[in-house]
Design a protein around this motif. Sequence first.
Motif, PDB file in Angstrom:
ATOM      1  N   ASN A 187       0.855  -1.122  -0.014  1.00 11.98           N
ATOM      2  CA  ASN A 187       0.206  -0.022  -0.027  1.00 11.98           C
ATOM      3  C   ASN A 187       0.787   1.173  -0.088  1.00 11.98           C
ATOM      4  OD1 ASN A 187       0.776   0.397   2.724  1.00 11.98           O
ATOM      5  ND2 ASN A 187      -0.775  -1.109   3.366  1.00 11.98           N
ATOM      6  N   LEU A 188       0.104   2.399   0.179  1.00 12.45           N
ATOM      7  CA  LEU A 188       0.877   3.835  -0.055  1.00 12.45           C
ATOM      8  C   LEU A 188       2.126   3.702   1.240  1.00 12.45           C
ATOM      9  CD1 LEU A 188       0.350   6.166  -1.605  1.00 12.45           C
ATOM     10  CD2 LEU A 188      -0.864   7.077   0.184  1.00 12.45           C
ATOM     11  N   GLY A 189       1.793   3.402   2.228  1.00 13.16           N
ATOM     12  CA  GLY A 189       2.931   3.532   3.192  1.00 13.16           C
ATOM     13  C   GLY A 189       3.775   2.565   3.462  1.00 13.16           C
ATOM     14  N   PHE A 190       3.554   1.427   2.812  1.00 15.82           N
ATOM     15  CA  PHE A 190       4.295   0.350   3.080  1.00 15.82           C
ATOM     16  C   PHE A 190       4.434  -0.746   1.735  1.00 15.82           C
ATOM     17  CE2 PHE A 190       6.095  -3.514   5.017  1.00 15.82           C
ATOM     18  CZ  PHE A 190       7.238  -3.032   5.729  1.00 15.82           C
ATOM     19  N   GLY A 191       4.792  -0.304   0.758  1.00 11.45           N
ATOM     20  CA  GLY A 191       4.664  -1.136  -0.416  1.00 11.45           C
ATOM     21  C   GLY A 191       6.062  -1.072  -1.266  1.00 11.45           C
ATOM     22  N   ILE A 192       5.664  -1.752  -2.321  1.00 14.00           N
ATOM     23  CA  ILE A 192       6.654  -1.974  -3.316  1.00 14.00           C
ATOM     24  C   ILE A 192       6.322  -1.403  -4.726  1.00 14.00           C
ATOM     25  CG2 ILE A 192       8.261  -3.901  -4.840  1.00 14.00           C
ATOM     26  CD1 ILE A 192       7.504  -5.728  -2.678  1.00 14.00           C
ATOM     27  N   TRP A 193       7.045  -0.537  -5.242  1.00  7.52           N
ATOM     28  CA  TRP A 193       6.608   0.624  -6.263  1.00  7.52           C
ATOM     29  C   TRP A 193       7.759   0.099  -7.448  1.00  7.52           C
ATOM     30  CZ3 TRP A 193       3.190   4.658  -6.073  1.00  7.52           C
ATOM     31  CH2 TRP A 193       2.471   4.592  -4.734  1.00  7.52           C
ATOM     32  N   GLN A 194       7.430   0.420  -8.782  1.00 11.50           N
ATOM     33  CA  GLN A 194       8.200   0.236  -9.737  1.00 11.50           C
ATOM     34  C   GLN A 194       8.292   1.870 -10.284  1.00 11.50           C
ATOM     35  OE1 GLN A 194       6.657  -0.766 -13.853  1.00 11.50           O
ATOM     36  NE2 GLN A 194       8.318  -2.224 -14.059  1.00 11.50           N
ATOM     37  N   ALA A 195       9.586   2.175 -10.517  1.00  9.00           N
ATOM     38  CA  ALA A 195      10.106   3.430 -10.778  1.00  9.00           C
ATOM     39  C   ALA A 195      11.030   3.647 -11.769  1.00  9.00           C
ATOM     40  CB  ALA A 195      10.765   4.149  -9.572  1.00  9.00           C
ATOM     41  N   THR A 196      10.369   4.187 -13.082  1.00  8.93           N
ATOM     42  CA  THR A 196      11.051   4.167 -14.295  1.00  8.93           C
ATOM     43  C   THR A 196      11.531   5.598 -14.719  1.00  8.93           C
ATOM     44  OG1 THR A 196       9.532   2.421 -15.227  1.00  8.93           O
ATOM     45  CG2 THR A 196      10.676   3.891 -16.779  1.00  8.93           C
ATOM     46  N   SER A 197      12.695   5.778 -15.132  1.00 10.34           N
ATOM     47  CA  SER A 197      13.443   7.046 -15.410  1.00 10.34           C
ATOM     48  C   SER A 197      12.756   7.466 -17.006  1.00 10.34           C
ATOM     49  CB  SER A 197      14.988   7.195 -15.363  1.00 10.34           C
ATOM     50  OG  SER A 197      15.354   6.985 -14.214  1.00 10.34           O
ATOM     51  N   LEU A 198      12.562   8.432 -17.319  1.00  9.31           N
ATOM     52  CA  LEU A 198      11.998   8.748 -18.639  1.00  9.31           C
ATOM     53  C   LEU A 198      12.956   9.112 -19.371  1.00  9.31           C
ATOM     54  CD1 LEU A 198       9.110  11.629 -17.684  1.00  9.31           C
ATOM     55  CD2 LEU A 198       8.719   9.409 -18.369  1.00  9.31           C
ATOM     56  N   TRP A 231      18.092   2.858 -23.185  1.00  9.26           N
ATOM     57  CA  TRP A 231      17.271   1.854 -22.549  1.00  9.26           C
ATOM     58  C   TRP A 231      16.584   2.507 -21.436  1.00  9.26           C
ATOM     59  CZ3 TRP A 231      16.448  -1.988 -25.759  1.00  9.26           C
ATOM     60  CH2 TRP A 231      17.518  -2.612 -26.529  1.00  9.26           C
ATOM     61  N   GLN A 232      15.226   2.476 -21.249  1.00  7.14           N
ATOM     62  CA  GLN A 232      14.667   2.841 -20.158  1.00  7.14           C
ATOM     63  C   GLN A 232      15.012   1.894 -19.036  1.00  7.14           C
ATOM     64  OE1 GLN A 232      10.544   3.525 -20.865  1.00  7.14           O
ATOM     65  NE2 GLN A 232      10.552   5.704 -20.709  1.00  7.14           N
ATOM     66  N   ARG A 233      15.219   2.346 -17.908  1.00  9.78           N
ATOM     67  CA  ARG A 233      15.707   1.437 -16.703  1.00  9.78           C
ATOM     68  C   ARG A 233      14.424   1.567 -15.610  1.00  9.78           C
ATOM     69  NH1 ARG A 233      20.866  -0.680 -16.095  1.00  9.78           N
ATOM     70  NH2 ARG A 233      19.580  -1.681 -14.486  1.00  9.78           N
ATOM     71  N   SER A 234      14.024   0.505 -15.264  1.00  8.60           N
ATOM     72  CA  SER A 234      13.123   0.578 -14.125  1.00  8.60           C
ATOM     73  C   SER A 234      13.754  -0.010 -12.811  1.00  8.60           C
ATOM     74  CB  SER A 234      11.895  -0.408 -14.356  1.00  8.60           C
ATOM     75  OG  SER A 234      11.320   0.465 -15.432  1.00  8.60           O
ATOM     76  N   TYR A 235      13.272   0.306 -11.650  1.00  5.41           N
ATOM     77  CA  TYR A 235      13.889  -0.271 -10.458  1.00  5.41           C
ATOM     78  C   TYR A 235      12.849  -0.357  -9.557  1.00  5.41           C
ATOM     79  CZ  TYR A 235      18.350   1.475 -12.286  1.00  5.41           C
ATOM     80  OH  TYR A 235      19.371   1.844 -13.203  1.00  5.41           O
ATOM     81  N   GLN A 236      13.114  -1.115  -8.400  1.00  6.60           N
ATOM     82  CA  GLN A 236      12.135  -1.479  -7.683  1.00  6.60           C
ATOM     83  C   GLN A 236      12.406  -0.720  -6.192  1.00  6.60           C
ATOM     84  OE1 GLN A 236      11.081  -5.398  -6.095  1.00  6.60           O
ATOM     85  NE2 GLN A 236      10.278  -5.818  -8.031  1.00  6.60           N
ATOM     86  N   VAL A 237      11.340   0.141  -5.648  1.00  8.88           N
ATOM     87  CA  VAL A 237      11.574   1.079  -4.624  1.00  8.88           C
ATOM     88  C   VAL A 237      10.662   0.225  -3.774  1.00  8.88           C
ATOM     89  CG1 VAL A 237      10.748   3.284  -3.683  1.00  8.88           C
ATOM     90  CG2 VAL A 237      11.805   3.078  -6.019  1.00  8.88           C
ATOM     91  N   HIS A 238      11.198   0.104  -2.250  1.00 10.67           N
ATOM     92  CA  HIS A 238      10.601  -0.442  -1.173  1.00 10.67           C
ATOM     93  C   HIS A 238      10.236   0.718  -0.164  1.00 10.67           C
ATOM     94  CE1 HIS A 238      11.457  -4.842  -2.045  1.00 10.67           C
ATOM     95  NE2 HIS A 238      12.280  -4.098  -3.178  1.00 10.67           N
ATOM     96  N   ILE A 239       8.977   1.128   0.033  1.00 10.13           N
ATOM     97  CA  ILE A 239       8.817   2.096   0.979  1.00 10.13           C
ATOM     98  C   ILE A 239       8.337   1.555   2.452  1.00 10.13           C
ATOM     99  CG2 ILE A 239       7.026   3.916   1.520  1.00 10.13           C
ATOM    100  CD1 ILE A 239       9.103   4.642  -0.606  1.00 10.13           C
TER     101      ILE A 239
END
Length: 203
Positions: free
Chosen positions: A132-143, A149-157
């Motif tokens: 969820n918003l406060g405790f979740g895993i996100w995909q973050a992609t640089s434009l 190559w577009q690189r995506s990373y995982q963000v753990h909040i």
Amino acid sequence: MSDDFFLFDTERLGTLASEDTIKKGLSYFIENRVFALDAQENMLLAQVEGSKPDQPYWVELLRGEDGQLLVNCDCASGRPVCKHAIAALYSYAEQAGNQDGGEGIGNTMEEAIAERIKKGRNEVKVKLIGGNLGFGIWQATSLVSATHWQRSYQVHIRSLDARMNYCTCPDLASNRLGTCKHIEAVLHYAKKRPEYKKLKAKV
């Protein structure tokens, strides 16, 4: 959301133009093709260098009566919002960020964090993939990246306040700041959501 009409982040830009147009506009901004930027209350004027340096495009961005963004550009691309307009918006965001930061950012570390906050707001798109918003895993992609190559990373909040979050990008592993532009992109996105205030109230 900021009261400044011409201050667009990645999410708001996505409502104006295609991802390809946004990427081209960001590239133009990074290449310093925007000059003669003039901001007024309901109008933004700029010249943007195109493929011919001696023939820049005039771009006029207006706030319409209905609160919508109106764009006039010499390029006549046929799109409601062209890459030159996107470049002008990025340039304006940088200018506004420099003014906001004028309260004396004290040292190199704070300047480095401020730079990642700005890049997270303007250069990264995010998507929640678990939790969820406060405790979740996100995909973050640089434009735009250093490569094609577009690189995506995982963000753990793990926290919306403390620097306890994690990202799989190499920058976080090496910068010793406790954050990166991908983490800051997620936090920026989260703080605009209605659920954010409810989560904060529980802390």
